[in-house]
Design an enzyme around this catalytic site. Structure first.
Site, PDB file in Angstrom:
ATOM      1  N   PRO A   2       0.832  -1.209   0.000  1.00 13.62           N
ATOM      2  CA  PRO A   2       0.000   0.000   0.000  1.00 13.62           C
ATOM      3  C   PRO A   2       0.864   1.256   0.000  1.00 13.62           C
ATOM      4  CG  PRO A   2      -0.418  -1.343   1.963  1.00 13.62           C
ATOM      5  CD  PRO A   2       0.659  -2.025   1.183  1.00 13.62           C
ATOM      6  N   GLU A   3       0.555   2.172  -0.885  1.00 14.47           N
ATOM      7  CA  GLU A   3       1.289   3.433  -0.923  1.00 14.47           C
ATOM      8  C   GLU A   3       0.458   4.513  -0.234  1.00 14.47           C
ATOM      9  OE1 GLU A   3       3.810   4.671  -3.886  1.00 14.47           O
ATOM     10  OE2 GLU A   3       3.843   2.804  -5.005  1.00 14.47           O
TER      11      GLU A   3
END
Ligand SMILES: [Zn+2]
Length: 275
Positions: A2-3
């Protein structure tokens, strides 16, 4: 992994669901890797604390906790900090919901629900901070102003792509969004930051903010197997203009997109549009 936009989306979703809830009790699993603070300390900090807010700092999810300690019942502040790593997720669910394999923490809430941390690959990390506020390194990319952004990168000898990924400078800009921002700004990932004009750096600042905000508006652009705070999959995907599009035609000029490796990470760019 996840960014920033995904973490922002998850933190907002959690904030809606658990703000104001009291953590009644905590169960922690036997696996040591997910616990960055000692288990006993995590449990002691979380139990009987109220979740005052949930927010994102860099790629961390921070739960601000209010707790009343000692005979005086003085109000103390603490934080529970969650990094999702590669596959970590936080689920808000009913207690009767089946406990997923690889569940490492279960918080029982006064609302009757449970907040669970599940992480098959165990790169995620749970920690607590008391008194002094948790401080992630770097500056928030959505909060930095243009002059400070230019000052941060101007004169750096490293490739601009490496500088964008350096968490000590900006916090939370990952590989996908770095590539997409550089494309929009017309800058090659391997360009030394020091050779980029202030005007171009200003353009890059605008591009970073735009790309992240668009992705947040879409709910993050997942390329991995995590779910949002509701336990649902299915984030919308921001259409990547260069990332993951090696040899495909540039959306602007039709030149095939190139892929190079910089500091061990894949970088994608258009050799015609980016200088
Ligand atoms: Zn192009």
């Amino acid at each position: 992994m996840p960014e920033l936009p995904e973490v922002e989306t998850i933190a907002r979703g959690l904030a809606k669901r658990v703000t104001g809830d009291l953590i009644e009790s905590v169960w922690l699993g036997q696996k040591k890797e997910p616990l960055k603070s000692p288990a006993a300390r995590i449990a002691a900090t979380l139990e009987q604390s109220r979740i005052a807010s949930v927010r994102r700092m860099g790629k961390h999810i921070v739960f601000d906790l209010d707790r009343r300690d000692g005979v005086e019942r003085a109000l103390n502040k603490a934080q529970w900090i969650v990094h999702l790593g590669m596959t970590g997720r936080l689920q808000v669910c009913e207690p009767q919901a089946e406990i997923a394999k690889h569940t490492h923490a279960i918080l029982r809430l006064s609302s009757g629900r449970e907040l669970r941390f599940v992480d098959p690959r165990r790169f995620g990390r749970l920690s607590v901070a008391t008194s002094a506020e948790f401080d992630a390194t770097g500056i928030e990319p959505l909060e930095i102003n243009r002059d400070r952004f230019i000052a941060l990168f101007h004169g750096r000898k490293t490739p601009i792509k490496s500088a964008l990924l350096n968490q000590k400078l900006l916090r939370g800009v990952g590989n996908i969004y770095a590539d997409e921002s550089l494309f929009r700004a017309g800058i090659r990932p391997r360009r030394r930051a020091a050779t980029i004009s202030r005007e171009k750096l200003a353009k890059l600042h605008t591009a970073v903010v735009e790309v992240l905000q668009e992705a947040i508006a879409l709910g993050g652009s997942s390329v991995s197997d995590y779910v949002n705070a509701d336990g649902e999959e299915g984030f919308f995907q921001l259409q990547h203009r260069v990332y993951g599009r090696e040899a495909e035609p540039c959306l602007v000029c039709k030149t095939p997109i190139k892929r190079v490796v910089i500091a061990g990470r894949s970088s994608h760019y258009c050799p015609k549009c980016q200088k």
